[in-house]
Write an enzyme that holds these catalytic residues in place. Structure first.
Site, PDB file in Angstrom:
ATOM      1  CD  GLU A  29      -2.707  -0.065  -8.130  1.00 14.23           C
ATOM      2  OE1 GLU A  29      -1.731   0.686  -7.958  1.00 14.23           O
ATOM      3  OE2 GLU A  29      -3.899   0.318  -8.087  1.00 14.23           O
ATOM      4  CG  HIS A  61      -2.138   0.775   1.147  1.00 13.84           C
ATOM      5  ND1 HIS A  61      -2.081   2.141   1.207  1.00 13.84           N
ATOM      6  CD2 HIS A  61      -3.441   0.452   0.991  1.00 13.84           C
ATOM      7  CE1 HIS A  61      -3.311   2.633   1.086  1.00 13.84           C
ATOM      8  NE2 HIS A  61      -4.169   1.626   0.943  1.00 13.84           N
ATOM      9  CD1 TRP A  85      -4.933  -1.692  -3.667  1.00 12.06           C
ATOM     10  CD2 TRP A  85      -2.875  -1.000  -4.186  1.00 12.06           C
ATOM     11  NE1 TRP A  85      -4.735  -0.506  -3.024  1.00 12.06           N
ATOM     12  CE2 TRP A  85      -3.473  -0.058  -3.318  1.00 12.06           C
ATOM     13  CE3 TRP A  85      -1.554  -0.774  -4.628  1.00 12.06           C
ATOM     14  CZ2 TRP A  85      -2.813   1.105  -2.899  1.00 12.06           C
ATOM     15  CZ3 TRP A  85      -0.907   0.375  -4.217  1.00 12.06           C
ATOM     16  CH2 TRP A  85      -1.535   1.304  -3.366  1.00 12.06           C
ATOM     17  CE1 TYR A 103      -7.842  -2.058  -7.078  1.00 12.58           C
ATOM     18  CE2 TYR A 103      -6.985  -1.085  -9.093  1.00 12.58           C
ATOM     19  CZ  TYR A 103      -6.832  -1.413  -7.752  1.00 12.58           C
ATOM     20  OH  TYR A 103      -5.662  -1.106  -7.095  1.00 12.58           O
ATOM     21  CD  GLU A 106      -4.125   3.567 -11.291  1.00 14.79           C
ATOM     22  OE1 GLU A 106      -4.934   4.394 -10.820  1.00 14.79           O
ATOM     23  OE2 GLU A 106      -4.236   2.338 -11.121  1.00 14.79           O
ATOM     24  CB  SER A 141     -13.602   2.443  -4.399  1.00 12.23           C
ATOM     25  OG  SER A 141     -14.085   1.220  -3.855  1.00 12.23           O
ATOM     26  CD1 TRP A 144      -0.338   7.343   4.586  1.00 13.97           C
ATOM     27  CD2 TRP A 144      -1.349   6.397   2.814  1.00 13.97           C
ATOM     28  NE1 TRP A 144      -0.739   8.347   3.745  1.00 13.97           N
ATOM     29  CE2 TRP A 144      -1.371   7.797   2.650  1.00 13.97           C
ATOM     30  CE3 TRP A 144      -1.934   5.607   1.834  1.00 13.97           C
ATOM     31  CZ2 TRP A 144      -1.943   8.421   1.550  1.00 13.97           C
ATOM     32  CZ3 TRP A 144      -2.513   6.213   0.732  1.00 13.97           C
ATOM     33  CH2 TRP A 144      -2.511   7.612   0.599  1.00 13.97           C
ATOM     34  CG  HIS A 200       1.060   4.966  -6.242  1.00 16.36           C
ATOM     35  ND1 HIS A 200       0.962   3.660  -6.686  1.00 16.36           N
ATOM     36  CD2 HIS A 200      -0.206   5.305  -5.899  1.00 16.36           C
ATOM     37  CE1 HIS A 200      -0.277   3.235  -6.599  1.00 16.36           C
ATOM     38  NE2 HIS A 200      -1.025   4.224  -6.121  1.00 16.36           N
TER      39      HIS A 200
HETATM   40  C1  IDC Z   1      -6.339   3.398  -2.901  1.00 15.17           C
HETATM   41  C2  IDC Z   1      -6.214   2.679  -1.588  1.00 15.17           C
HETATM   42  C3  IDC Z   1      -6.945   3.420  -0.533  1.00 15.17           C
HETATM   43  C4  IDC Z   1      -6.412   4.841  -0.495  1.00 15.17           C
HETATM   44  C5  IDC Z   1      -6.531   5.482  -1.848  1.00 15.17           C
HETATM   45  C6  IDC Z   1      -5.906   6.870  -1.875  1.00 15.17           C
HETATM   46  O1  IDC Z   1      -6.713   1.358  -1.729  1.00 15.17           O
HETATM   47  O2  IDC Z   1      -6.776   2.795   0.727  1.00 15.17           O
HETATM   48  O3  IDC Z   1      -7.141   5.574   0.457  1.00 15.17           O
HETATM   49  O4  IDC Z   1      -5.870   4.700  -2.809  1.00 15.17           O
HETATM   50  O5  IDC Z   1      -6.365   7.589  -2.966  1.00 15.17           O
HETATM   51  C7  IDC Z   1      -5.750   2.708  -7.903  1.00 15.17           C
HETATM   52  C8  IDC Z   1      -4.562   3.362  -7.332  1.00 15.17           C
HETATM   53  C9  IDC Z   1      -4.400   3.017  -5.861  1.00 15.17           C
HETATM   54  C10 IDC Z   1      -5.742   2.989  -5.162  1.00 15.17           C
HETATM   55  C11 IDC Z   1      -6.541   1.827  -5.774  1.00 15.17           C
HETATM   56  C12 IDC Z   1      -7.906   1.610  -5.149  1.00 15.17           C
HETATM   57  O6  IDC Z   1      -3.381   3.087  -8.040  1.00 15.17           O
HETATM   58  O7  IDC Z   1      -3.589   4.001  -5.280  1.00 15.17           O
HETATM   59  O8  IDC Z   1      -5.514   2.709  -3.820  1.00 15.17           O
HETATM   60  N1  IDC Z   1      -6.693   2.071  -7.200  1.00 15.17           N
HETATM   61  O9  IDC Z   1      -8.694   2.749  -5.296  1.00 15.17           O
HETATM   62  N2  IDC Z   1      -6.099   2.699  -9.169  1.00 15.17           N
HETATM   63  C13 IDC Z   1      -7.282   2.065  -9.306  1.00 15.17           C
HETATM   64  C14 IDC Z   1      -7.675   1.650  -8.034  1.00 15.17           C
END
Ligand code: IDC
Length: 510
Positions: free
Chosen positions: A435, A234, A469, A409, A342, A442, A238, A304
């Site tokens: 990832e 992560h 992830w 996702y 991204e 989300s 954090w 990131h």
């Molecule tokens: C999400 C984390 C979440 C955090 C958030 C911050 O899971 O806990 O609060 O980011 O903005 C991505 C990103 C990745 C995201 C993840 C899920 O690369 O940083 O992590 N996600 O939303 N792209 C698509 C989904």
């Protein structure tokens, strides 16, 4: 070949089958006279005169009773050494097409005198003279109906061999020849699912060395296709506690992973360009790189970007960061650079990402000319089709060992994005799934296992590398560790979230 070599046994077997059938027929007729079975009960098990006649015709054929219950194949993946001591990784893929669970099985393979097995996973591999017996153990033995496992072992033989399964026994019964198909090379679907902790006979890095990109494929030091499989942290700021050697070792030895991605946010709270402690973040990256290196794993340094949408926004910082990182790790064969997680918002390939990449790639390659570099793609690393079209017409100035990210996702991104991947691969674009998760975009919500399976069909049939992830216990679906678990390494299966269990099985090849 198997049939020819075993003609004698087969004929003896066929005669034995006939004797048994004859005895059964006699027994059933006697039984029928004494007790009539209940109407409709188990009609298929009742052997009639007709089926007995059908069975007797088998005498004329060479093959014993055909069985399509199990599909078993053996293939070699990586190879090393030379004549005299020829090493290879052997994988046995077992698919249980029957309608019962398999609880034990073993296979016999003929090997030259003087062969030796170094290590094995999912099985015990023992040689006696010229016979190698591979007996499935723990997860390798338990194959529920409809499922597939791959077990494997490393073996050195005095001469190069094409492995063939000479005999197969499933739950105490010897199987006929049709069950044991043999292939020298894996088919595309069979490439990836192999659990290979690789601790005894060498780490992933020792065995595979510096990676390169050939066509769309990541290949190892021997030029053999190689798939990286692992997890992303992560945000380092954090969840720093997961950057520890034992955690990475658990991913390597228990999950069968060979890569860790270190996600360093640039613009979220505590991000590298948004007030975060730069030195502390770089120490975390350095620790992560060193632990991975000590364990012989590959490691991705991920810039990131997310909230900052366009990589050119913090480009000055990125230039300094990647100059420093690539100088520091210039001699490391296992460090991969992901230069913009991204791009999103209105960020375009031609307007921002391409010029950014054409600035950062030469900085990294200036220090480390062979480094593998992953470039994020617009729309949260989805638009690989746009990149493929542009590069087909106008290649990057320096495209050596450069790959492009696709992220998914599974509950949000489906056919549409998979079609982009297929399209881009067809155009020759090397793709890395740096990832993904099984839930929605989300990082939370319900997992879509059906879509996840479809993604993994695509991933494995194209031998794409991937990082899941995220290695954290955050209370969100995509976290791999259960939110109630505070262990930072050595997780048992019950310490993992539903996502974690699924991903671990996937990496293990189950
Ligand atoms: C999400 C984390 C979440 C955090 C958030 C911050 O899971 O806990 O609060 O980011 O903005 C991505 C990103 C990745 C995201 C993840 C899920 O690369 O940083 O992590 N996600 O939303 N792209 C698509 C989904």
């Amino acid at each position: 070949m198997w049939l020819k070599e075993h003609k004698k046994q087969i004929i003896i077997g066929a005669i034995a089958v006939l004797v048994v059938v004859a005895a059964l027929v006699a027994g059933i007729f006697i039984g029928k006279a004494n007790s009539k079975s209940k109407d409709g009960e188990n009609p298929s098990t009742e052997l009639t005169e007709d089926t007995a006649t059908e069975a007797s015709t088998k005498e004329d054929t060479e093959a014993p009773v055909q069985s399509s219950d199990y599909n078993v194949s053996v293939y070699t993946s990586s190879t090393w050494g030379d004549e005299g001591a020829y090493g290879a990784t052997y994988n046995i893929a077992f698919t249980n097409n029957s309608n019962a669970d398999v609880t034990e099985w073993y296979a016999e393979i003929d090997v030259p005198q003087g062969s030796s097995v170094a290590d094995s996973w999912g099985c015990k591999a023992e040689i006696s003279g010229t016979k190698l017996t591979v007996t499935a153990t723990d997860w390798g033995a338990a194959i529920t109906k409809g499922n597939k496992v791959e077990v494997g072992f490393n073996m050195t033989t005095p001469t190069k061999i094409t492995p063939e399964i000479a005999a197969l026994y499933v739950d105490g019964k010897k199987q006929d020849g049709s069950a044991a198909a043999t292939t020298e090379e894996p088919t595309t679907q069979e490439v990836s699912p192999s659990v290979k902790p690789e601790t005894e006979s060498g780490t992933p890095l020792e065995n595979h060395g510096a990676l390169q990109v050939e066509g769309t494929q990541l290949v190892d030091k021997n030029g053999d296709p190689y798939q990286l499989k692992g997890v992303s942290t992560h945000g380092l700021a954090w969840f720093p506690e997961y950057v520890n050697k034992e955690a990475f070792q658990t991913i390597r030895d228990d999950w069968g992973g060979n890569v860790i991605r270190l996600a360093m946010y640039t613009d979220e709270s505590g991000g590298y360009c948004s007030g975060g402690d730069k030195e502390q973040l770089k120490t975390l990256v350095d620790n992560g790189v060193n632990y991975a290196t000590e364990l012989g794993m590959y490691v991705i340094i991920d810039w990131h970007i997310l909230h900052d949408t366009d990589p050119t926004i913090n480009q000055g910082e990125a230039e300094k960061f990647f100059a420093e990182m690539s100088a520091k790790y210039a001699d490391y064969d296992n460090v991969i650079y992901e230069i913009c997680n991204e791009p999103n918002g209105g960020t375009t390939w031609q307007g921002s990402v391409r010029p950014y990449a054409e600035t950062i790639i030469p900085i990294i390659h200036g220090n480390d000319p062979d480094a593998v570099i992953i470039v994020g793609t617009p729309t949260w690393s989805q638009d690989v089709d746009v990149v493929a079209d542009d590069l087909a017409a106008n290649p990057l100035k320096d495209s050596k060992n450069v790959m492009f990210a696709v992220h998914f996702y599974a509950a949000t991104h489906t056919d549409n994005i998979r079609n982009k991947v297929t399209y881009a691969l067809d155009k020759g674009l090397p793709i890395f799934v740096s990832e993904f998760s099984l839930c929605d975009a989300s990082g939370n919500g319900a997992n879509d296992y059906n879509q996840s399976d479809k993604w993994f069909d695509l991933i494995n049939s194209n031998n794409l590398s991937y990082c899941s992830w995220s290695l954290s216990n955050k209370a969100e679906t995509s976290a791999l560790i259960s939110s109630g678990c505070t262990k930072t390494s050595g997780w048992s299966e019950s310490d993992l979230s539903e996502t974690g269990k699924w991903i671990r099985n996937q990496i293990r090849g189950q």
